[in-house]
Design a protein around this motif. Structure first.
Motif, mmCIF file in Angstrom:
data_model
loop_
_atom_site.group_PDB
_atom_site.id
_atom_site.type_symbol
_atom_site.label_atom_id
_atom_site.label_comp_id
_atom_site.label_asym_id
_atom_site.label_seq_id
_atom_site.Cartn_x
_atom_site.Cartn_y
_atom_site.Cartn_z
ATOM 1 N N THR A 19 0.830 -1.201 0.000
ATOM 2 C CA THR A 19 0.000 0.000 0.000
ATOM 3 C C THR A 19 0.866 1.252 0.000
ATOM 4 O OG1 THR A 19 -1.812 -1.124 1.158
ATOM 5 C CG2 THR A 19 -1.768 1.279 1.274
ATOM 6 N N LYS A 101 -5.707 -2.177 15.466
ATOM 7 C CA LYS A 101 -6.105 -3.195 14.494
ATOM 8 C C LYS A 101 -7.520 -3.699 14.839
ATOM 9 C CE LYS A 101 -1.400 -5.045 14.156
ATOM 10 N NZ LYS A 101 -0.592 -6.268 14.363
ATOM 11 N N PRO A 102 -8.341 -4.006 13.836
ATOM 12 C CA PRO A 102 -8.140 -3.772 12.402
ATOM 13 C C PRO A 102 -8.333 -2.288 12.081
ATOM 14 C CG PRO A 102 -10.321 -4.660 12.767
ATOM 15 C CD PRO A 102 -9.636 -4.661 14.116
ATOM 16 N N PHE A 103 -7.710 -1.830 11.025
ATOM 17 C CA PHE A 103 -7.768 -0.423 10.666
ATOM 18 C C PHE A 103 -8.047 -0.279 9.174
ATOM 19 C CE2 PHE A 103 -3.393 -1.897 10.576
ATOM 20 C CZ PHE A 103 -3.008 -1.579 9.283
ATOM 21 N N ASP A 104 -8.453 0.906 8.779
ATOM 22 C CA ASP A 104 -8.686 1.217 7.379
ATOM 23 C C ASP A 104 -7.397 1.775 6.785
ATOM 24 O OD1 ASP A 104 -11.099 1.901 5.312
ATOM 25 O OD2 ASP A 104 -9.521 3.413 5.218
ATOM 26 N N PHE A 105 -7.011 1.298 5.602
ATOM 27 C CA PHE A 105 -5.746 1.721 5.012
ATOM 28 C C PHE A 105 -5.753 3.194 4.629
ATOM 29 C CE2 PHE A 105 -4.968 -2.788 4.807
ATOM 30 C CZ PHE A 105 -3.603 -2.879 5.001
ATOM 31 N N ASP A 106 -6.907 3.744 4.302
ATOM 32 C CA ASP A 106 -6.973 5.176 4.018
ATOM 33 C C ASP A 106 -6.622 5.984 5.265
ATOM 34 O OD1 ASP A 106 -7.633 4.909 1.358
ATOM 35 O OD2 ASP A 106 -9.794 5.006 1.699
ATOM 36 N N GLU A 107 -7.076 5.496 6.423
ATOM 37 C CA GLU A 107 -6.732 6.176 7.668
ATOM 38 C C GLU A 107 -5.243 6.050 7.957
ATOM 39 O OE1 GLU A 107 -7.859 6.412 12.437
ATOM 40 O OE2 GLU A 107 -8.767 4.841 11.186
#
Length: 224
Positions: A19, A101-107
């Motif tokens: 990412t 975790k879990p997290f949003d990659f945009d964040e």
């Protein structure tokens, strides 16, 4: 920008690394705390993403050692532990941010942008040099009314020059911040990318912003 990812879950490590690389970052990755310290002691990173529960040395221990060495690398902790006590412990040791975790990659990407801005004099997402505008949030580049399309590597080099505008950056500095440890190097790869940028940024413009300082390197600077 060069980032270290220290995460022992290999699938998660690969996802984060890919990412970040797609966003144009130079990324090194490792899977335990001892490796993380080796990387952090060997290079100047713009940010480090550290899992807390790593083998051999946990994230807290890595950060404590890093700060004891006087290194101010911005650190983002990743963890499944979401108690207030855990967060306070990390922040007290000198962490800059905390993501559960879990997290949003945009964040994650947004938080990394904030961390990397802490190392520069810029406190907004837009960097201006003359009529050139670089948006570090959207990775969009505009000169005057002209939108400029850049590859991820071209953008990474331009952003690094912009964050250090007025300073001469050597070939080695650019290589170290834009490529990772796996990069074998080349005699003129940076020169080639600078040439690409010149064509896209300065071609047809009265004022040239990308300057060569012969025998030293390059800088991005507006005419006085």
């Amino acid at each position: 920008m060069r980032i270290l990812v220290a995460e022992d879950e290999r699938d998660m490590n690969r996802l984060i690394t890919r990412t970040l690389e797609k966003e144009g970052y130079g990324v090194d990755s490792c899977h335990d705390g001892d490796e993380a310290l080796t990387y952090l002691e060997s290079a100047d990173y713009d940010a480090a993403i550290l899992d807390i529960m790593m083998p051999r040395r946990n994230g807290y221990e890595v950060l404590k050692r890093l700060r004891s060495l006087g290194k101010e690398t911005p650190v983002l902790f990743l963890t499944a532990r979401d108690s207030i006590a855990d967060r306070v412990a990390g922040l007290d040791l000198g962490a800059d941010d905390y993501l559960i975790k879990p997290f949003d990659f945009d964040e994650l990407l947004a938080r990394i942008r904030v961390l990397t801005r802490k190392r520069s004099t810029h406190r907004t997402s837009v960097i201006a040099i003359g009529d050139l505008r670089i948006d570090t949030g959207s990775h969009s580049v505009v000169r005057g009314a002209r939108a400029i399309e850049l590859s991820s590597r071209e953008y990474a080099i331009l952003e690094y020059l912009a964050l250090n505008q007025g300073k001469v950056l050597s070939r080695e500095q650019i290589e170290n911040h834009v490529w990772n440890f796996d990069y074998s190097g080349g005699t003129n790869v940076v020169d080639v990318y600078i040439s690409y940028l010149r064509k896209k940024i300065d071609s047809g413009e009265g004022k040239k912003l990308i300057r060569t300082v012969w025998g030293t390197g390059w800088m991005l600077k507006e005419d006085a």
